[in-house]
Design an enzyme around this catalytic site. Sequence first.
Site, PDB file in Angstrom:
ATOM      1  N   LYS A   1       0.839  -1.219   0.000  1.00 36.14           N
ATOM      2  CA  LYS A   1       0.000   0.000   0.000  1.00 36.14           C
ATOM      3  C   LYS A   1       0.861   1.250   0.000  1.00 36.14           C
ATOM      4  O   LYS A   1       0.572   2.226  -0.684  1.00 36.14           O
ATOM      5  CB  LYS A   1      -0.920   0.025   1.224  1.00 36.14           C
ATOM      6  CG  LYS A   1      -2.043  -0.979   1.205  1.00 36.14           C
ATOM      7  CD  LYS A   1      -3.050  -0.731   2.303  1.00 36.14           C
ATOM      8  CE  LYS A   1      -2.490  -0.866   3.688  1.00 36.14           C
ATOM      9  NZ  LYS A   1      -2.047  -2.226   4.028  1.00 36.14           N
TER      10      LYS A   1
ATOM     11  N   CYS B   1     -11.720   1.526  16.729  1.00 33.92           N
ATOM     12  CA  CYS B   1     -10.560   0.624  16.682  1.00 33.92           C
ATOM     13  C   CYS B   1      -9.693   0.632  17.937  1.00 33.92           C
ATOM     14  O   CYS B   1      -9.131  -0.398  18.277  1.00 33.92           O
ATOM     15  CB  CYS B   1      -9.701   0.916  15.452  1.00 33.92           C
ATOM     16  SG  CYS B   1      -8.907   2.513  15.429  1.00 33.92           S
ATOM     17  N   MET B   2      -9.543   1.768  18.583  1.00 34.96           N
ATOM     18  CA  MET B   2      -8.573   1.819  19.686  1.00 34.96           C
ATOM     19  C   MET B   2      -9.161   2.182  21.045  1.00 34.96           C
ATOM     20  O   MET B   2      -8.438   2.266  22.033  1.00 34.96           O
ATOM     21  CB  MET B   2      -7.471   2.839  19.355  1.00 34.96           C
ATOM     22  CG  MET B   2      -6.618   2.470  18.160  1.00 34.96           C
ATOM     23  SD  MET B   2      -5.917   0.813  18.246  1.00 34.96           S
ATOM     24  CE  MET B   2      -4.908   0.952  19.707  1.00 34.96           C
TER      25      MET B   2
ATOM     26  N   MET C   1      -7.263  -5.651  16.834  1.00 33.00           N
ATOM     27  CA  MET C   1      -8.717  -5.527  16.858  1.00 33.00           C
ATOM     28  C   MET C   1      -9.466  -6.735  17.422  1.00 33.00           C
ATOM     29  O   MET C   1     -10.589  -6.600  17.864  1.00 33.00           O
ATOM     30  CB  MET C   1      -9.226  -5.209  15.455  1.00 33.00           C
ATOM     31  CG  MET C   1      -8.720  -3.887  14.921  1.00 33.00           C
ATOM     32  SD  MET C   1      -8.879  -2.571  16.134  1.00 33.00           S
ATOM     33  CE  MET C   1      -7.473  -1.575  15.699  1.00 33.00           C
TER      34      MET C   1
ATOM     35  N   GLY D   1      -4.428   0.915  15.008  1.00 33.38           N
ATOM     36  CA  GLY D   1      -4.972   0.666  13.691  1.00 33.38           C
ATOM     37  C   GLY D   1      -4.645   1.719  12.657  1.00 33.38           C
ATOM     38  O   GLY D   1      -4.248   1.405  11.535  1.00 33.38           O
ATOM     39  N   GLN D   2      -4.787   2.989  13.003  1.00 36.69           N
ATOM     40  CA  GLN D   2      -4.722   4.059  12.012  1.00 36.69           C
ATOM     41  C   GLN D   2      -3.427   4.880  12.153  1.00 36.69           C
ATOM     42  O   GLN D   2      -2.774   4.850  13.194  1.00 36.69           O
ATOM     43  CB  GLN D   2      -5.938   4.970  12.165  1.00 36.69           C
ATOM     44  CG  GLN D   2      -7.258   4.221  11.959  1.00 36.69           C
ATOM     45  CD  GLN D   2      -8.448   5.156  11.992  1.00 36.69           C
ATOM     46  OE1 GLN D   2      -8.699   5.868  11.044  1.00 36.69           O
ATOM     47  NE2 GLN D   2      -9.160   5.167  13.098  1.00 36.69           N
TER      48      GLN D   2
END
Lengths: 847, 109
Positions: free
Chosen positions: A88, A183-184, A374, A411-412
């Site tokens: 990616k 997510c967190m 997750m 996650g991000q």
Amino acid sequence: MELTRRSFVKSTAVALASAAAAGTLAGCSSLAGTGADAAASGEGVKTVGVCRFCGCGCGVIVEAKDGKVVSVTGDPENGSSRGLNCVKGYYLAGALYGEDRLTVPLIRDDKATKGTPDGLREATWDEALDLVAGKLRDTWKADKSRLAFWGSGQQPIVEGYCTAKFWKAGLLSNNIDPNARLCMASAVVGFMNVFQTDEPAGCYADIDETDVFVTWGANMAEAHPMLYSRLTARKLADSAVRHYDVTTMTTRTSASADKVITFRPGSDIAIANAIANYLIVHDKYDHDFVADHVQFKQGTENIGNATDDGYDKSDIGQAVDNVEPITFEAFAARLAPYTLEYASELSGVPVEDIQELAEVFADKSRRVLSLWTMGVNQHNRGTWMNHCIYNIHLLCGRYALPGDGAFSLTGQPTACGTAREVGTFSHRLPADLVVKNPDHRRYTEAVWDLPNGYLDAIETPGYHTVKMFRELSKGGIDFLWSAHNNWAVSMPNLTRFLGRGDLKGINDAFICVAEVYPTLSTQYADVVLPAAMWVEREGAFGNGERRTAVFEKAVDAPGDAKWDLWMLMEIAKRVLAGEQIGGEDAFDHLFGAWYDADAAAFKGSDREVCASIWEEYRTFSNPDLNPDAAAINTEAKLKMEAKQLAPYEEYIHNHGLTWPVREVNGQWLPTLWRFCDGKQEDGFDQYGIEAYGEHDKAGGVSFYKSADKKPSVVFRPWEPPAEEPSDEYPFWFCTGRLLEHWHTGSMTRRVPELDRALPEALLDMNPADCERLGVTDGDRVRVTSRFGTCDITVSTAGRTRPPAGMVFAPFFAEETLVNLVVQDTYCPLSKEPDFKKTCVSIEKIEG
Amino acid sequence: MKKTNVMAAAVLACALGGAALAGCSGAAETGPAYNPGEPPLMTASHEGRFERLGAKGCYGCHGVNGAGEPMLAAASPLPADHYAGGDTASREIDGPRTECLTCHPVAQE
């Protein structure tokens, strides 16, 4: 094995020096077979950046030529990734240049067209901004509980900071929350409950140093690829290194595991408690570490499930955060029922496997690193499971030590840097401060130069994400602004929120979406604001190891697309027109240092603006920059400088730095191992411990941000999932990410190569289930839960291999929209939804 | 990856014969064009190959032999920075790059 700090530092330094000298950390290749530097054309202008996608935070070198990004290669000088990246990241340039970039503002005149690709017309910026600001101002003046902002763990730091400042100080509203809630949030509440600080103690270098990996509910190979590459490299370098994959299904991450421990969904707490119980019963815990560093607690139990709208205000919903101190003996007694046999009965994991894992933690001759994401966080008991992992590590003295710790993966790209550190949650202020705490409000008022008591108006937290969308779907919110997310694909229970069938949905609200491409969310927008993307303006992210890194502007945005920060300023100046703070124009008071409202322009270049905003933001963690803040910090013992940040330019110069960053003899030195005693120059937390901690405690660590310097080991019982398979809904349905696509695919699906690699979302099924249902690869099936329905194609050769009775699908595909099916039940403490355990039926349909 | 393993991989690749090698070659000449820095996808015929053979399987075609030549002449060669120490003479893939799928997923067409 005992690795002394000196030998560790030496070995790390040697490894890094060797790698750097040999160039092994250079970026990936071109087809022509050249290295990173040669891969780029060499003719363009190179800037330093950080990847746009996941929480790894890989450093990149961006090359631009003739106003276009022409190559993206790994940055060997970025300490997080050391030149590595994943597919990616290498295709980031392509993500900028999809054919349908949004380049002009769009307005929807007819609400009846919502939910369709039609109905949006082009508009000028003034018309769009006036409309959005007018709706926001009208809502604000009428009832400020009926407005909301939904942000993101992808919103760069200074933009998030200014958004929080506008919402909390300008509008006096806490109805702001990020998609990081999805997510967190469980990790955040776990950190705050256990350590009273929201941060991992370790760093990515732990992966290179540990002896045993334990992955809990983490498919790193797909979701954290750079870190997984380091994990496999560590295994390759030392045949004695072991990996235990504790999971509900076989994934690509299982490929490197020496043992895959497959447990029944929702039973992980029973396994963790059995390990903790085993350590105590067999006297294999670390007595000195426990005596020096740990306090024991228990909390509210039998807390039910947050499926109904009224849960938060119910008696049990109001009590979920309560805890009380208990003795070690009482804690041991609570754990006693969790025998290996009981955990095996609940989880389906053989007794001997749980015992083997317990012995791994008991063996102090080897370092153990737990990694999770997750599967642990998106859990109806996500916060509790975070606690249980820390419980094990704290009992056996494995926390905050190099290669020996518990690491919550993010996650991000800036869930840490923005959502958590800046404080774009409904209950937060910047730098771990919370709206409920009067001292925190006073401190924030000092930094923001607000009248004393001004922020008392926001002492009550606002709507968390699920609450926000539930309110939207029943007419409780009139205005929503979203940015850096695609809620119409990523939210759970979309059947309700998109108003499918006879449901009302959120269509009545006025919705403003800032976006870079048309998405399903823009189909529900009244106004679409075209945004500059990634290196089309300057920004900064904070990744999963506390590293803040800047991405420099490399090219201009296409057409009339604008920087989100400019949009924020233009809307804020319209909404706040005529308002005052402390006798001064409200907009100028909040943002006048950076933005000229009359000229509709920033007072400087992107770099100067970012640096100036950063300087105010870092005052939160450098109180000496503001005498009033410093006085409150001292009086209230806030220890704000414990997460000290460096001046902006230092982050560019150093290709990112991990906080706290300490100024030593004119140099800004990062901290890799938080709370671990040792020299700052070697990455340890020397100055934090000297200021607040204690030397010579067990393990050489001191948890100075925790109450009484002792993190909390909290007993959390196993309680069942929100729903379990039944005759009507016999399968567990788990969703997640796969390597090639970031979240909802709005960027990565526009990169032809990534789309070719993963063109379709498939339902991974066990062959035995397929045979029983009479379906085969390529068949279309209908997946139905009590929340909704979606149609999808079956595969038994997919990326994941679920056991019988379980199915998996990724959530990137808008045309499949698996979140129509997924429950919006959330962890009662963190309010993070459980995306992993919806119960569904599956029936074959004609394709 | 040790040299002995590399040789074993080469032997394995040869033993698998034409079927194993199908699709290994040619992408560089006839497949899609890639911009600088973009890792090429594996062709669809490579589906499942990494899972079965791991990095050794990749090296068996794309790595160099003792003479410094690609194992399979028509295969796109591993770039130097993919080798341990950045040196093809190591005949060993750099550790973090052995998870080939991370950057070179399989094209589904």
